[in-house]
Design a protein around this motif. Structure first.
Motif, PDB file in Angstrom:
ATOM      1  N   MET A   1       1.200  -1.587   0.218  1.00 62.84           N
ATOM      2  CA  MET A   1       0.231  -0.163   0.024  1.00 62.84           C
ATOM      3  C   MET A   1       1.193   1.290   0.641  1.00 62.84           C
ATOM      4  O   MET A   1       1.391   1.046   1.358  1.00 62.84           O
ATOM      5  N   THR A   2       0.990   1.624  -1.056  1.00 57.58           N
ATOM      6  CA  THR A   2       1.526   3.128  -0.958  1.00 57.58           C
ATOM      7  C   THR A   2       0.824   4.447  -1.735  1.00 57.58           C
ATOM      8  O   THR A   2      -0.548   4.570  -1.425  1.00 57.58           O
ATOM      9  N   ASP A   3       0.812   5.660  -1.445  1.00 57.36           N
ATOM     10  CA  ASP A   3       0.182   6.489  -2.146  1.00 57.36           C
ATOM     11  C   ASP A   3      -0.062   6.745  -3.650  1.00 57.36           C
ATOM     12  O   ASP A   3      -1.939   7.302  -3.957  1.00 57.36           O
TER      13      ASP A   3
ATOM     14  N   PRO B   1       1.138   0.358 -10.205  1.00 60.81           N
ATOM     15  CA  PRO B   1       0.278   0.615  -9.295  1.00 60.81           C
ATOM     16  C   PRO B   1      -1.104   0.961  -9.443  1.00 60.81           C
ATOM     17  O   PRO B   1      -1.714   0.250  -8.405  1.00 60.81           O
ATOM     18  N   ILE B   2      -1.641   0.460 -10.685  1.00 56.24           N
ATOM     19  CA  ILE B   2      -2.701   0.125 -11.243  1.00 56.24           C
ATOM     20  C   ILE B   2      -3.437  -1.437 -10.692  1.00 56.24           C
ATOM     21  O   ILE B   2      -4.255  -1.809 -10.396  1.00 56.24           O
ATOM     22  N   ILE B   3      -2.513  -1.853 -11.422  1.00 57.97           N
ATOM     23  CA  ILE B   3      -2.629  -3.283 -11.240  1.00 57.97           C
ATOM     24  C   ILE B   3      -2.941  -3.653  -9.452  1.00 57.97           C
ATOM     25  O   ILE B   3      -3.664  -4.113  -8.825  1.00 57.97           O
ATOM     26  N   VAL B   4      -1.987  -3.063  -8.577  1.00 57.68           N
ATOM     27  CA  VAL B   4      -2.554  -3.826  -7.120  1.00 57.68           C
ATOM     28  C   VAL B   4      -3.324  -2.693  -6.713  1.00 57.68           C
ATOM     29  O   VAL B   4      -4.035  -4.167  -6.304  1.00 57.68           O
ATOM     30  N   ALA B   5      -3.484  -2.084  -7.163  1.00 57.79           N
ATOM     31  CA  ALA B   5      -5.330  -1.764  -6.814  1.00 57.79           C
ATOM     32  C   ALA B   5      -6.578  -2.260  -7.328  1.00 57.79           C
ATOM     33  O   ALA B   5      -7.395  -2.397  -6.483  1.00 57.79           O
ATOM     34  N   VAL B   6      -6.264  -2.639  -8.674  1.00 55.71           N
ATOM     35  CA  VAL B   6      -7.482  -2.971  -8.520  1.00 55.71           C
ATOM     36  C   VAL B   6      -7.497  -5.069  -8.589  1.00 55.71           C
ATOM     37  O   VAL B   6      -7.952  -5.283  -8.021  1.00 55.71           O
TER      38      VAL B   6
END
Length: 654
Positions: A153-155, A312-317
């Motif tokens: 989890m990052t900004d 970050p897009i893939i981690v968020a999804v």
């Protein structure tokens, strides 16, 4: 000076009747009337096309085009002060091409499958603010979220969770719904290849699980392979098919590729970054900084912007998809997998005929065969000598029975037709531009007059007349008349305009551009060989692997090179950046001889034309076509740089 030409006297009072009589003489406007008639026919064609009445649309378009060409006006030069006809002709041609009239005229699957924009393009362009509450909630969730990928989890991740919770929510929900169709297959394949099953969310972020997704950079398919990378993992690409759009083949290739990248970098985040921008880019960033850590490379800003956003897009999804209730996604209904039968065929067949064999639609079969780029299965099968055609589950035997009645060499042109109420042999023949006799013979029907007294035909056996209504739901084989078919080449959608030169003939122009004289005559409504009185010819350049295409691009006259490709040609300069409407002047002499010293390998190399896309380089294009950067430069006048939209001459294996 005559009274008609003398300037009016401003002090002289004008006769009262003249202002009314003179304008009436100017109301006759034959050009305006012609354009009105053409427009009416063209709009009828548009309406029929949108309604799916393709044959009727073709007739409307042909009529509009023929009215212009048969008007008696020289559309290009007789009326230099009035260019309405020229503008109307150009507009009609552009409109017809945009509706893929070539598919209607040729009936050989020329129509190209439509693509979808890759959803990751939009997400990559945006930067959403970090919501402290969203970030804190996500940090707590990932501690209890099982995953075979690391979840950090990052900004940046929190910003994309914010995006997919608001503006990008529709994109995420549609992808989750579509995932149900492919999820079982993808997870099974990833498991078989020994890579984390949660890599499935890479496909969700990249394409939304859409097999036809295409990015602005030209990456294609559910797993967004670039052409050069696809070739390295065994995904075939040619005029007929693109395996990047085959869900199963592309998933297998993506699993292999990601596994190779993980073995190279030892880190899944770096592997995903390399999947996006290429291993060389990531390797260079690691060497420059000494850090084999994605987040450190992110902080040091040594990766391309798109790649920095990609992980970050893939981690968020992944976080959101694995916690649907927390993000209000638990109401999304996933699609069911679509079962199908697989038939191996070693002949080309039009999908419209294949669909008629199984009582489906061409759209149904395109949906089951997303790797097909055309409405026809490959005319050039791969090494196995066959193509795996998917048909609705339970219809394989039905297909084999129905297609057996169609000669193998007619399966790209002949059709099946289900009789509608009130149709006769004559009306059906008109629809398909064939003859009632041909339909009767193909279906072994006896045709003749019927005896009104006893219902029997002459000779005692029942005969059907040409105009007699047939039994509804009867299925007939429709043999398309040979005269209505084109030759074996396939031609570009866009129409090219060629300015006729002194000494040109139909045969010399056809030879210069690698098309048949018959096709050139048909496109321009010509008879014979003479071009006397013609200022302009219209033609579609060949885009198949035929010999004509190869030869036309290697013909040369002294000091110039002639290129044939999709909608562009030039005799005095490279074809880079030329427009579809450029007036081209191929030398008549060049059609009679090849340049001296041209090697046999060069003469027989397959010549293609490539339209440069955003982000492409000479190196990436060369890899896509199995050629070299130096060969590309040589064949394109030693170009110094690329820009999107350029047209490059490419010779395979050069």
């Amino acid at each position: 000076m005559t009274a008609a030409s003398r300037p009016p006297d401003p002090h002289q009072q004008k006769p009262a009747a003249e202002p009314q009589s003179k304008p009436q003489a100017l109301e006759v406007d034959p050009i305006g009337d012609l354009i009105a008639r053409v427009e009416k026919e063209y709009q009828s064609g548009q309406d029929n096309y949108r309604a799916g009445h393709l044959e009727a649309a073709k007739q409307n378009f042909d009529s509009a085009f023929n009215q212009l060409l048969g008007s008696g006006f020289d559309l290009r030069s007789d009326l230099p002060s009035d260019d309405r006809l020229e503008r109307e002709l150009d507009r009609i041609l552009d409109g017809i091409n945009s509706l893929e009239l070539a598919a209607l005229q040729q009936g050989d699957g020329f129509a190209e499958q439509k693509s979808e924009p890759a959803p990751i393009d939009e997400a990559n362009e945006l930067t959403f603010p970090v919501d402290a509450n969203i970030k804190a909630k996500a940090e707590a969730e990932i501690k209890s979220t099982p995953s075979d990928l690391p979840l950090a989890m990052t900004d940046q991740v929190a910003g994309y969770i914010n995006y997919f919770s608001t503006r990008g929510r529709g994109t995420l929900e549609r992808a989750l719904a579509r995932s149900g169709r492919y999820e079982d297959m993808i997870r099974r394949t990833l498991q078989e290849e020994g890579v984390p099953q949660d890599l499935i969310y890479l496909a969700q972020a990249e394409s939304g699980f859409h097999p036809l997704a295409v990015s602005r950079a030209g990456a294609r398919g559910m797993w967004q392979f670039m052409g050069s990378r696809a070739k390295g993992y065994g995904l075939e690409r040619n005029w007929w098919v693109d395996d990047r759009q085959d869900p199963e083949k592309a998933t297998r290739a993506a699993a292999h590729h990601l596994k190779d990248l993980y073995n190279e970098f030892g880190d899944w985040y770096l592997a995903m970054a390399a999947y996006n921008s290429g291993p060389g880019t990531v390797q260079s960033a690691v060497k420059r900084t000494g850090y084999a850590d994605f987040w450190e490379l992110y902080r040091r800003n040594v990766l391309p912007k798109e790649t920095r956003n990609y992980v970050p897009i893939i981690v968020a999804v992944t976080i959101m998809a694995k916690n649907p209730a927390q993000y209000g996604l638990d109401s999304v209904v996933k699609e069911k997998p679509v079962p199908y039968d697989t038939i191996k065929i070693d002949y080309p067949i039009d999908l419209r005929l294949a669909a008629e064999c199984v009582d489906a639609t061409a759209s149904d079969l395109l949906d089951l065969n997303p790797s097909l780029l055309r409405l026809t299965t490959p005319k050039f099968p791969g090494n196995e000598g066959d193509f795996e055609l998917h048909v609705p589950a339970g219809t394989a035997a039905k297909f084999q029975t129905a297609v057996a009645a169609i000669p193998v060499d007619k399966r790209v042109s002949w059709r099946y037709h289900k009789v509608q109420d009130g149709e006769s042999l004559a009306s059906i023949a008109r629809t398909y531009h064939t003859t009632p006799t041909a339909i009767a013979e193909a279906n072994e029907l006896s045709v003749g007059s019927k005896d009104a007294s006893n219902g029997d035909s002459h000779g005692g056996s029942y005969r059907v007349s040409y105009n007699e209504a047939l039994a509804p739901e009867t299925r007939l084989i429709i043999p398309i008349a040979p005269s209505k078919q084109t030759d074996t080449s396939t031609y570009a959608h866009s129409t090219m305009r060629y300015k006729v030169r002194k000494g040109d003939t139909v045969e010399s122009v056809a030879q210069n551009f690698g098309v048949s004289a018959k096709m050139l005559r048909g496109w321009n409504h010509l008879k014979g060989s003479s071009l006397a009185g013609r200022k302009v010819l219209y033609l579609h350049l060949p885009v198949t692997r035929g010999a004509a295409e190869t030869q036309v691009a290697t013909k040369r006259s002294s000091g110039s090179r002639h290129h044939a490709g999709t909608g562009t040609a030039s005799a005095s300069r490279s074809s880079i950046g030329t427009s579809n409407r450029a007036s081209s002047r191929p030398s008549n002499q060049s059609s009679n001889r090849s340049s001296k010293g041209t090697s046999s390998a060069a003469v027989h190399a397959a010549v293609k034309h490539h339209k440069v896309k955003q982000g492409e380089t000479l190196y990436s294009i060369a890899n896509s076509y199995n050629t070299t950067v130096s060969a590309l430069k040589h064949d394109n006048r030693n170009l110094a740089g690329l820009r999107p939209g350029m047209i490059l001459v490419v010779r395979d294996g050069h």
